[in-house]
Design a protein around this motif. Sequence first.
Motif, PDB file in Angstrom:
ATOM      1  N   ASN A 136      46.271  36.145  37.528  1.00 28.63           N
ATOM      2  CA  ASN A 136      46.654  35.459  38.759  1.00 28.63           C
ATOM      3  C   ASN A 136      45.642  35.728  39.871  1.00 28.63           C
ATOM      4  O   ASN A 136      45.286  34.828  40.636  1.00 28.63           O
ATOM      5  CB  ASN A 136      48.051  35.896  39.197  1.00 28.63           C
ATOM      6  CG  ASN A 136      49.137  35.404  38.255  1.00 28.63           C
ATOM      7  OD1 ASN A 136      48.954  34.407  37.553  1.00 28.63           O
ATOM      8  ND2 ASN A 136      50.264  36.088  38.211  1.00 28.63           N
ATOM      9  N   LYS A 187      42.602  33.722  39.185  1.00 25.85           N
ATOM     10  CA  LYS A 187      42.828  32.311  39.496  1.00 25.85           C
ATOM     11  C   LYS A 187      42.762  32.079  41.011  1.00 25.85           C
ATOM     12  O   LYS A 187      42.163  31.101  41.484  1.00 25.85           O
ATOM     13  CB  LYS A 187      44.192  31.863  38.957  1.00 25.85           C
ATOM     14  CG  LYS A 187      44.515  30.400  39.211  1.00 25.85           C
ATOM     15  CD  LYS A 187      45.849  30.035  38.612  1.00 25.85           C
ATOM     16  CE  LYS A 187      46.165  28.551  38.839  1.00 25.85           C
ATOM     17  NZ  LYS A 187      46.196  28.218  40.278  1.00 25.85           N
ATOM     18  N   ALA A 188      43.371  32.989  41.788  1.00 22.56           N
ATOM     19  CA  ALA A 188      43.336  32.855  43.243  1.00 22.56           C
ATOM     20  C   ALA A 188      41.902  32.959  43.755  1.00 22.56           C
ATOM     21  O   ALA A 188      41.498  32.206  44.654  1.00 22.56           O
ATOM     22  CB  ALA A 188      44.209  33.927  43.878  1.00 22.56           C
ATOM     23  N   GLU A 189      41.129  33.870  43.188  1.00 19.36           N
ATOM     24  CA  GLU A 189      39.735  34.022  43.601  1.00 19.36           C
ATOM     25  C   GLU A 189      38.938  32.767  43.273  1.00 19.36           C
ATOM     26  O   GLU A 189      38.127  32.296  44.092  1.00 19.36           O
ATOM     27  CB  GLU A 189      39.125  35.234  42.898  1.00 19.36           C
ATOM     28  CG  GLU A 189      37.693  35.521  43.314  1.00 19.36           C
ATOM     29  CD  GLU A 189      37.133  36.756  42.627  1.00 19.36           C
ATOM     30  OE1 GLU A 189      35.931  37.042  42.808  1.00 19.36           O
ATOM     31  OE2 GLU A 189      37.907  37.437  41.921  1.00 19.36           O
ATOM     32  N   ASN A 190      39.184  32.203  42.104  1.00 21.04           N
ATOM     33  CA  ASN A 190      38.493  30.968  41.723  1.00 21.04           C
ATOM     34  C   ASN A 190      38.898  29.807  42.627  1.00 21.04           C
ATOM     35  O   ASN A 190      38.062  28.973  43.003  1.00 21.04           O
ATOM     36  CB  ASN A 190      38.795  30.627  40.263  1.00 21.04           C
ATOM     37  CG  ASN A 190      38.152  31.615  39.302  1.00 21.04           C
ATOM     38  OD1 ASN A 190      37.150  32.254  39.635  1.00 21.04           O
ATOM     39  ND2 ASN A 190      38.714  31.748  38.116  1.00 21.04           N
ATOM     40  N   ASP A 191      40.202  29.748  42.973  1.00 21.44           N
ATOM     41  CA  ASP A 191      40.662  28.693  43.888  1.00 21.44           C
ATOM     42  C   ASP A 191      39.987  28.835  45.246  1.00 21.44           C
ATOM     43  O   ASP A 191      39.601  27.834  45.858  1.00 21.44           O
ATOM     44  CB  ASP A 191      42.187  28.750  44.035  1.00 21.44           C
ATOM     45  CG  ASP A 191      42.904  28.320  42.759  1.00 21.44           C
ATOM     46  OD1 ASP A 191      42.260  27.660  41.918  1.00 21.44           O
ATOM     47  OD2 ASP A 191      44.097  28.657  42.593  1.00 21.44           O
ATOM     48  N   LEU A 192      39.867  30.079  45.744  1.00 20.77           N
ATOM     49  CA  LEU A 192      39.227  30.306  47.032  1.00 20.77           C
ATOM     50  C   LEU A 192      37.762  29.869  46.993  1.00 20.77           C
ATOM     51  O   LEU A 192      37.267  29.219  47.925  1.00 20.77           O
ATOM     52  CB  LEU A 192      39.332  31.784  47.400  1.00 20.77           C
ATOM     53  CG  LEU A 192      38.673  32.202  48.728  1.00 20.77           C
ATOM     54  CD1 LEU A 192      39.293  31.431  49.885  1.00 20.77           C
ATOM     55  CD2 LEU A 192      38.802  33.699  48.935  1.00 20.77           C
ATOM     56  N   ARG A 193      37.100  30.209  45.925  1.00 22.66           N
ATOM     57  CA  ARG A 193      35.703  29.788  45.796  1.00 22.66           C
ATOM     58  C   ARG A 193      35.591  28.267  45.744  1.00 22.66           C
ATOM     59  O   ARG A 193      34.684  27.677  46.344  1.00 22.66           O
ATOM     60  CB  ARG A 193      35.103  30.403  44.530  1.00 22.66           C
ATOM     61  CG  ARG A 193      34.909  31.914  44.611  1.00 22.66           C
ATOM     62  CD  ARG A 193      34.330  32.449  43.321  1.00 22.66           C
ATOM     63  NE  ARG A 193      34.126  33.901  43.390  1.00 22.66           N
ATOM     64  CZ  ARG A 193      33.717  34.636  42.361  1.00 22.66           C
ATOM     65  NH1 ARG A 193      33.469  34.052  41.190  1.00 22.66           N
ATOM     66  NH2 ARG A 193      33.558  35.943  42.496  1.00 22.66           N
ATOM     67  N   ARG A 194      36.519  27.629  45.033  1.00 26.19           N
ATOM     68  CA  ARG A 194      36.489  26.162  44.952  1.00 26.19           C
ATOM     69  C   ARG A 194      36.694  25.547  46.330  1.00 26.19           C
ATOM     70  O   ARG A 194      36.007  24.592  46.713  1.00 26.19           O
ATOM     71  CB  ARG A 194      37.569  25.682  43.977  1.00 26.19           C
ATOM     72  CG  ARG A 194      37.696  24.166  43.881  1.00 26.19           C
ATOM     73  CD  ARG A 194      38.783  23.782  42.894  1.00 26.19           C
ATOM     74  NE  ARG A 194      40.058  24.404  43.224  1.00 26.19           N
ATOM     75  CZ  ARG A 194      40.872  23.920  44.163  1.00 26.19           C
ATOM     76  NH1 ARG A 194      40.540  22.858  44.877  1.00 26.19           N
ATOM     77  NH2 ARG A 194      42.029  24.521  44.404  1.00 26.19           N
ATOM     78  N   ILE A 195      37.654  26.095  47.106  1.00 25.39           N
ATOM     79  CA  ILE A 195      37.921  25.574  48.456  1.00 25.39           C
ATOM     80  C   ILE A 195      36.697  25.756  49.350  1.00 25.39           C
ATOM     81  O   ILE A 195      36.324  24.854  50.112  1.00 25.39           O
ATOM     82  CB  ILE A 195      39.150  26.284  49.063  1.00 25.39           C
ATOM     83  CG1 ILE A 195      40.417  25.886  48.267  1.00 25.39           C
ATOM     84  CG2 ILE A 195      39.318  25.928  50.525  1.00 25.39           C
ATOM     85  CD1 ILE A 195      41.644  26.676  48.663  1.00 25.39           C
ATOM     86  N   GLU A 196      36.043  26.916  49.239  1.00 29.15           N
ATOM     87  CA  GLU A 196      34.847  27.161  50.035  1.00 29.15           C
ATOM     88  C   GLU A 196      33.735  26.181  49.675  1.00 29.15           C
ATOM     89  O   GLU A 196      33.046  25.642  50.553  1.00 29.15           O
ATOM     90  CB  GLU A 196      34.375  28.594  49.830  1.00 29.15           C
ATOM     91  CG  GLU A 196      35.310  29.648  50.425  1.00 29.15           C
ATOM     92  CD  GLU A 196      34.838  31.060  50.123  1.00 29.15           C
ATOM     93  OE1 GLU A 196      33.896  31.195  49.305  1.00 29.15           O
ATOM     94  OE2 GLU A 196      35.395  32.013  50.692  1.00 29.15           O
ATOM     95  N   GLU A 203      34.108  23.165  48.334  1.00 33.23           N
ATOM     96  CA  GLU A 203      34.480  21.830  48.802  1.00 33.23           C
ATOM     97  C   GLU A 203      34.292  21.705  50.309  1.00 33.23           C
ATOM     98  O   GLU A 203      33.834  20.664  50.802  1.00 33.23           O
ATOM     99  CB  GLU A 203      35.930  21.538  48.425  1.00 33.23           C
ATOM    100  CG  GLU A 203      36.143  21.376  46.912  1.00 33.23           C
ATOM    101  CD  GLU A 203      37.598  21.171  46.556  1.00 33.23           C
ATOM    102  OE1 GLU A 203      38.451  21.321  47.473  1.00 33.23           O
ATOM    103  OE2 GLU A 203      37.881  20.862  45.386  1.00 33.23           O
TER     104      GLU A 203
END
Length: 287
Positions: free
Chosen positions: A203, A206-215, A217
């Motif tokens: 988890n 996944k949160a770290e990957n989501d944060l990187r994706r948001i950054e 984008e």
Amino acid sequence: MSRYQSPKVDVNFNAAKGVAIGIIILILIGVMAFASVKIVDAGHRGVLLHWSAVDLASPPLDEGLHFVVPFQDDVVDIEVRTLKYEKDTRSASKDLQTVETTVTVNYHPDKESVHRLYKNLGLDYENRVIQPAIEETVKQVTANYNAEELITKRPLVKADIESAISERLNQFEVVTEVISITDFEFSALFDSAIEAKVEAEQNALKAENDLRRIEVEAKQREANAMGLANANVAEAKGEAEAIGIINKALSENPNYLEWLKTQAWDGKLPLVVGEGGTPFIQIPTNP
């Protein structure tokens, strides 16, 4: 009745006695011949015994037919093909977690040293040395690792166990071939804790990957906005420069405006023309 037996009776008795002696001799010869022949089966080696004592001076007998001294010598067959021994073990890790595993050892007695193996351990060497070697080695090695390390560092743990078992059994003329270790099993409580930890790590990842994706984008949107702004600025700057050039040309040459008109004219007369202040309409006619 006569006190003397007839010669015929004596002859028959002597003949029977001779036959009996002959039979006994043949039996003895057969027994001696049978006792002097020993056969070592395929995949085995023979340990030569003199009056039940191991003859260490004589090398082990190869498979096949051998002749020995009857009643004095004997031969013990020992299998030297690949053998299998499997043992379930229970031990404790460095952090006192109960560990259960199954160790399987494929081995064979040293073909050139089976006589020493038989002299020191007999035929029950599995229970005498292999079983204790597995149990003690697994306990010693697992005590050097935490329960989690037994899972994450399994190749290293397996190598330590293999090395220790092989070294110990080689002292008893037993050659190890392959040592297999079944997955380490822990208590249900520890398994649940490991699953919870793995789930938490997944988890978090996944949160770290989501944060990187948001950054990423956000940076892409920022780059697009800056690009669009730069394009607009460039366009406005170009238009301003064009207007400045036109104004300068007009100020320097009043006829420049008329030249622009001629460049923009499509060669057709307008339908409504004002000349001398008097408007008139020119209707085009078909040629």
